[in-house]
Design a protein around this motif. Structure first.
Motif, PDB file in Angstrom:
ATOM      1  N   GLU A 243       0.778  -1.567   0.147  1.00 18.80           N
ATOM      2  CA  GLU A 243       0.319  -0.152  -0.517  1.00 18.80           C
ATOM      3  C   GLU A 243       1.181   1.050   0.269  1.00 18.80           C
ATOM      4  OE1 GLU A 243      -2.804  -0.403   3.692  1.00 18.80           O
ATOM      5  OE2 GLU A 243      -3.115  -1.813   2.721  1.00 18.80           O
ATOM      6  N   GLY A 244       1.948   0.804   0.638  1.00 22.21           N
ATOM      7  CA  GLY A 244       2.552   1.935   0.680  1.00 22.21           C
ATOM      8  C   GLY A 244       3.792   2.379  -1.014  1.00 22.21           C
ATOM      9  N   GLY A 245       3.430   1.479  -1.306  1.00 22.89           N
ATOM     10  CA  GLY A 245       4.325   1.690  -2.696  1.00 22.89           C
ATOM     11  C   GLY A 245       5.343   0.548  -3.370  1.00 22.89           C
ATOM     12  N   LEU A 246       5.112   0.093  -2.735  1.00 23.98           N
ATOM     13  CA  LEU A 246       6.458  -1.040  -2.329  1.00 23.98           C
ATOM     14  C   LEU A 246       5.320  -2.266  -3.687  1.00 23.98           C
ATOM     15  CD1 LEU A 246       8.661  -1.721  -1.820  1.00 23.98           C
ATOM     16  CD2 LEU A 246       8.337  -3.867  -0.127  1.00 23.98           C
ATOM     17  N   SER A 247       6.567  -3.236  -4.914  1.00 30.05           N
ATOM     18  CA  SER A 247       5.342  -3.450  -6.065  1.00 30.05           C
ATOM     19  C   SER A 247       5.794  -4.922  -5.135  1.00 30.05           C
ATOM     20  CB  SER A 247       6.886  -3.891  -6.565  1.00 30.05           C
ATOM     21  OG  SER A 247       7.988  -5.145  -6.644  1.00 30.05           O
ATOM     22  N   PRO A 248       4.438  -5.676  -5.326  1.00 27.56           N
ATOM     23  CA  PRO A 248       4.105  -6.773  -4.831  1.00 27.56           C
ATOM     24  C   PRO A 248       4.793  -8.144  -4.905  1.00 27.56           C
ATOM     25  CG  PRO A 248       2.208  -6.222  -6.123  1.00 27.56           C
ATOM     26  CD  PRO A 248       3.326  -4.846  -6.227  1.00 27.56           C
ATOM     27  N   GLU A 249       5.699  -7.818  -5.973  1.00 24.34           N
ATOM     28  CA  GLU A 249       7.044  -8.744  -6.310  1.00 24.34           C
ATOM     29  C   GLU A 249       7.818  -8.793  -4.828  1.00 24.34           C
ATOM     30  OE1 GLU A 249       9.975 -10.650  -9.799  1.00 24.34           O
ATOM     31  OE2 GLU A 249       8.045  -8.897 -10.095  1.00 24.34           O
ATOM     32  N   GLU A 250       8.039  -7.551  -5.033  1.00 22.93           N
ATOM     33  CA  GLU A 250       9.310  -7.266  -4.089  1.00 22.93           C
ATOM     34  C   GLU A 250       8.664  -7.436  -2.378  1.00 22.93           C
ATOM     35  OE1 GLU A 250      12.348  -3.468  -2.370  1.00 22.93           O
ATOM     36  OE2 GLU A 250      11.259  -3.655  -3.817  1.00 22.93           O
ATOM     37  N   ALA A 251       7.596  -7.504  -2.293  1.00 20.49           N
ATOM     38  CA  ALA A 251       7.173  -7.433  -0.842  1.00 20.49           C
ATOM     39  C   ALA A 251       6.761  -9.252  -0.123  1.00 20.49           C
ATOM     40  CB  ALA A 251       6.009  -6.659  -0.568  1.00 20.49           C
ATOM     41  N   TYR A 252       6.028  -9.423  -1.414  1.00 20.69           N
ATOM     42  CA  TYR A 252       5.577 -11.083  -1.284  1.00 20.69           C
ATOM     43  C   TYR A 252       7.064 -12.191  -0.752  1.00 20.69           C
ATOM     44  CZ  TYR A 252       1.300 -10.697  -2.116  1.00 20.69           C
ATOM     45  OH  TYR A 252      -0.347  -9.505  -1.849  1.00 20.69           O
ATOM     46  N   THR A 253       8.192 -11.563  -2.143  1.00 18.57           N
ATOM     47  CA  THR A 253       9.490 -11.757  -1.996  1.00 18.57           C
ATOM     48  C   THR A 253      10.200 -12.558  -1.097  1.00 18.57           C
ATOM     49  OG1 THR A 253       9.205 -12.281  -4.467  1.00 18.57           O
ATOM     50  CG2 THR A 253      11.719 -12.402  -3.134  1.00 18.57           C
ATOM     51  N   LEU A 254       9.953 -10.842  -0.323  1.00 14.90           N
ATOM     52  CA  LEU A 254      10.712 -10.627   0.816  1.00 14.90           C
ATOM     53  C   LEU A 254       9.722 -11.435   2.108  1.00 14.90           C
ATOM     54  CD1 LEU A 254      13.182  -8.471   2.583  1.00 14.90           C
ATOM     55  CD2 LEU A 254      11.129  -6.825   2.298  1.00 14.90           C
ATOM     56  N   GLY A 255       8.648 -10.793   2.455  1.00 14.92           N
ATOM     57  CA  GLY A 255       8.142 -11.719   2.828  1.00 14.92           C
ATOM     58  C   GLY A 255       8.326 -12.866   2.640  1.00 14.92           C
ATOM     59  N   ASP A 256       8.331 -13.908   1.880  1.00 12.46           N
ATOM     60  CA  ASP A 256       8.359 -15.469   2.197  1.00 12.46           C
ATOM     61  C   ASP A 256       9.836 -15.448   3.157  1.00 12.46           C
ATOM     62  OD1 ASP A 256       6.165 -15.839   0.832  1.00 12.46           O
ATOM     63  OD2 ASP A 256       6.834 -16.077  -0.571  1.00 12.46           O
ATOM     64  N   ALA A 257      11.088 -14.727   2.439  1.00  8.44           N
ATOM     65  CA  ALA A 257      11.760 -14.594   2.900  1.00  8.44           C
ATOM     66  C   ALA A 257      11.889 -14.815   4.537  1.00  8.44           C
ATOM     67  CB  ALA A 257      13.283 -13.820   3.062  1.00  8.44           C
ATOM     68  N   TYR A 258      11.077 -14.100   5.210  1.00 10.67           N
ATOM     69  CA  TYR A 258      11.482 -13.352   6.233  1.00 10.67           C
ATOM     70  C   TYR A 258      10.562 -14.340   7.463  1.00 10.67           C
ATOM     71  CZ  TYR A 258      13.939  -8.678   6.583  1.00 10.67           C
ATOM     72  OH  TYR A 258      14.896  -8.150   6.435  1.00 10.67           O
ATOM     73  N   ILE A 259       9.080 -14.863   6.136  1.00 13.97           N
ATOM     74  CA  ILE A 259       8.802 -15.644   7.755  1.00 13.97           C
ATOM     75  C   ILE A 259       9.427 -17.469   7.137  1.00 13.97           C
ATOM     76  CG2 ILE A 259       6.556 -17.833   6.890  1.00 13.97           C
ATOM     77  CD1 ILE A 259       5.459 -15.334   5.493  1.00 13.97           C
ATOM     78  N   GLN A 260      10.295 -17.945   6.556  1.00 12.26           N
ATOM     79  CA  GLN A 260      10.999 -19.371   6.453  1.00 12.26           C
ATOM     80  C   GLN A 260      12.776 -18.621   7.594  1.00 12.26           C
ATOM     81  OE1 GLN A 260      11.054 -21.623   4.482  1.00 12.26           O
ATOM     82  NE2 GLN A 260       9.220 -21.184   3.488  1.00 12.26           N
ATOM     83  N   SER A 261      12.428 -16.883   7.732  1.00  8.81           N
ATOM     84  CA  SER A 261      13.793 -17.529   8.615  1.00  8.81           C
ATOM     85  C   SER A 261      12.669 -17.049   9.948  1.00  8.81           C
ATOM     86  CB  SER A 261      14.003 -16.208   8.433  1.00  8.81           C
ATOM     87  OG  SER A 261      14.875 -15.965   7.368  1.00  8.81           O
ATOM     88  N   ILE A 262      11.633 -16.928  10.090  1.00  9.03           N
ATOM     89  CA  ILE A 262      10.898 -16.988  11.661  1.00  9.03           C
ATOM     90  C   ILE A 262      11.118 -18.382  12.085  1.00  9.03           C
ATOM     91  CG2 ILE A 262       8.785 -16.685  12.761  1.00  9.03           C
ATOM     92  CD1 ILE A 262       8.741 -13.878  10.763  1.00  9.03           C
ATOM     93  N   GLU A 263      10.565 -19.445  10.590  1.00  8.99           N
ATOM     94  CA  GLU A 263       9.808 -21.281  11.245  1.00  8.99           C
ATOM     95  C   GLU A 263      11.193 -21.443  11.122  1.00  8.99           C
ATOM     96  OE1 GLU A 263       7.808 -23.008  11.227  1.00  8.99           O
ATOM     97  OE2 GLU A 263       5.983 -22.120  10.165  1.00  8.99           O
ATOM     98  N   ALA A 264      12.554 -21.060  10.873  1.00  2.00           N
ATOM     99  CA  ALA A 264      13.924 -22.128  11.094  1.00  2.00           C
ATOM    100  C   ALA A 264      13.562 -21.522  12.912  1.00  2.00           C
ATOM    101  CB  ALA A 264      14.767 -21.628  10.503  1.00  2.00           C
ATOM    102  N   ALA A 265      13.531 -20.633  13.377  1.00  2.00           N
ATOM    103  CA  ALA A 265      14.326 -19.739  14.886  1.00  2.00           C
ATOM    104  C   ALA A 265      13.813 -20.950  15.778  1.00  2.00           C
ATOM    105  CB  ALA A 265      13.514 -18.376  15.223  1.00  2.00           C
ATOM    106  N   GLU A 266      15.183 -21.126  16.575  1.00  2.00           N
ATOM    107  CA  GLU A 266      15.128 -21.983  17.491  1.00  2.00           C
ATOM    108  C   GLU A 266      14.885 -21.534  18.706  1.00  2.00           C
ATOM    109  OE1 GLU A 266      18.373 -24.398  16.977  1.00  2.00           O
ATOM    110  OE2 GLU A 266      17.501 -25.688  14.974  1.00  2.00           O
ATOM    111  N   ARG A 267      15.046 -20.710  18.845  1.00  2.00           N
ATOM    112  CA  ARG A 267      14.648 -19.082  20.210  1.00  2.00           C
ATOM    113  C   ARG A 267      14.428 -18.017  20.641  1.00  2.00           C
ATOM    114  NH1 ARG A 267      20.728 -19.668  19.640  1.00  2.00           N
ATOM    115  NH2 ARG A 267      20.262 -17.427  19.535  1.00  2.00           N
TER     116      ARG A 267
END
Length: 404
Positions: A243-267
């Motif tokens: 909504e702030g102007g970031l392209s959906p492609e960039e935003a979703y790609t970035l979001g998916d990467a962070y979600i993967q990192s969250i899933e991999a967190a152990e602490r």
């Protein structure tokens, strides 16, 4: 010696507002002293219910202060003192309850500790002593813990820097008071910072953290719950960035990467760091996207400085010194590129922030004026009306926001 004096003063100040007790452990977890009249009972509870082990485990992974919660609703704040790289002491305040807890809930919570090695007599004494545990808002415990950390280290941290380890039971979670309207306001402010690419987002993020402990997903695994909350948070931040102007492609790609990192967190502390980095990353990307390419580096630097210091008096002379220009040259160049003077741009930026605060907080009009350095309520209202066509009260009521 100075650290001890500061801590003693802090403890007295805390006791002025509530009977929150203080405890000092050495680096190996041995209790050195406390000012709690039920010291033996609560020291045993701190150890038997696993808080002491979690306190020491956290110190091996991080130096940040910690908020501990357990399945019977008791909460503690922990800060650490280090000498070189050696843990010299653990400083604890608590216990407190955030809300009224029934004895039935306590008994059910104790049943979630199958290996609890205490006698029936101790349990009866402990349950009786819980009636003397003070009630305190989570914000109070968090702020006291941050002050304790400052006394020990001289380091100023925000609520977003606190590590949180909560283990509330489903029974106590159902009783937790949640001011949902206030939480919604805080979340809207936080998301608006993403949409605006506002680098001065700390205040909104802290307000959200201090208002809510996250998405109330029930389950037996607290880390799993925290991951779910982090994933939901990442998803809504991702959409706010679009909504702030970031392209959906960039935003979703970035979001998916962070979600993967969250899933991999152990602490918990690792998970918290990922979420904070994610939020900062999205804000900065939107900020860059919204930066007009026609602006020179110097004018953009001035704009960023203004956005980051909206509560202060901003002078063209200070901005000129910041970028190495004369005041005359900067004011000419700034108006040439932005179409308005430094004073006009600052006024518009302050009013934009005021609009966010009016929509997403319960601050009074005067409090917002004070926070943005806009003087009296009448002056603020006049300037706000000049820019928006409405008074702050009218704007808050829905005029000019699509609420008419």
């Amino acid at each position: 010696m100075e650290i001890e004096q500061n801590l003693m003063l802090l403890q007295e100040l805390i006791r002025c507002g509530s009977d929150i007790y203080a405890w000092v452990y050495d680096g190996e977890g041995n209790l050195l002293r406390s000012n709690c009249p039920d010291e033996a009972l609560f020291a045993t509870a701190f150890s038997a219910l696993g808080e002491k082990a979690r306190m020491l485990e956290h110190s091996r992974a991080s130096e940040t202060p910690l908020i501990l919660g357990n399945a019977i609703g008791m909460n503690w704040g922990v800060a650490y003192r280090w000498e070189a790289e050696t843990l010299a002491g653990c400083y604890v305040i608590g216990p407190v309850f955030y809300y009224d807890v029934s004895m039935r809930e306590v008994e059910q919570g104790l049943q979630s500790f199958p290996n609890l090695d205490v006698s029936v007599a101790w349990t009866a004494q402990f349950i009786s002593a819980l009636g003397r545990v003070p009630l305190a808002q989570s914000t109070i415990l968090s702020r006291c813990t941050l002050m304790m950390h400052y006394c020990l280290t001289g380091q100023r941290l925000d609520a977003s820097d606190l590590a949180m380890q909560s283990a509330a039971s489903p029974q106590t979670e159902q009783r937790r008071h949640r001011d949902r309207h206030k939480i919604w306001l805080a979340e809207q402010a936080m998301l608006q910072m993403v949409r605006n690419g506002d680098l001065n987002y700390k205040e909104a993020l802290n307000a959200s953290i201090l208002s809510s402990s996250g998405v109330p997903v029930r389950g037996k695994d607290p880390l799993r719950q925290a991951k779910t909350s982090g994933i939901v948070f990442t998803s809504i931040v991702c959409r706010a960035a679009i909504e702030g102007g970031l392209s959906p492609e960039e935003a979703y790609t970035l979001g998916d990467a962070y979600i993967q990192s969250i899933e991999a967190a152990e602490r918990y502390d690792e998970l918290s760091g990922i979420v904070m980095t994610m939020y900062d990353d999205f804000v900065r990307r939107v900020h860059r996207k919204r930066t007009n390419p026609k602006y020179s580096a110097q004018v953009q630097q001035c704009r960023d400085y203004i956005e980051m210091h909206l509560g202060e008096k901003i002078r063209a002379a200070d901005l000129a010194e910041l970028v190495g220009y004369t005041e005359y040259y900067l004011t000419h160049k700034f108006k040439q590129e932005t179409g308005c003077s430094v004073n006009q741009y600052t006024k518009y930026a302050k009013i934009e922030r005021a609009k966010v605060l009016l929509r997403t907080s319960e601050l009074s009009v005067q409090e917002i004026a004070d926070r943005l350095g806009l003087g009296s309520r009448s002056y603020f209202s006049r300037v706000f009306a000049e820019v928006t066509g409405y008074t702050p009260v009218e704007f808050r009521a829905g005029k000019g926001t699509g609420g008419e």
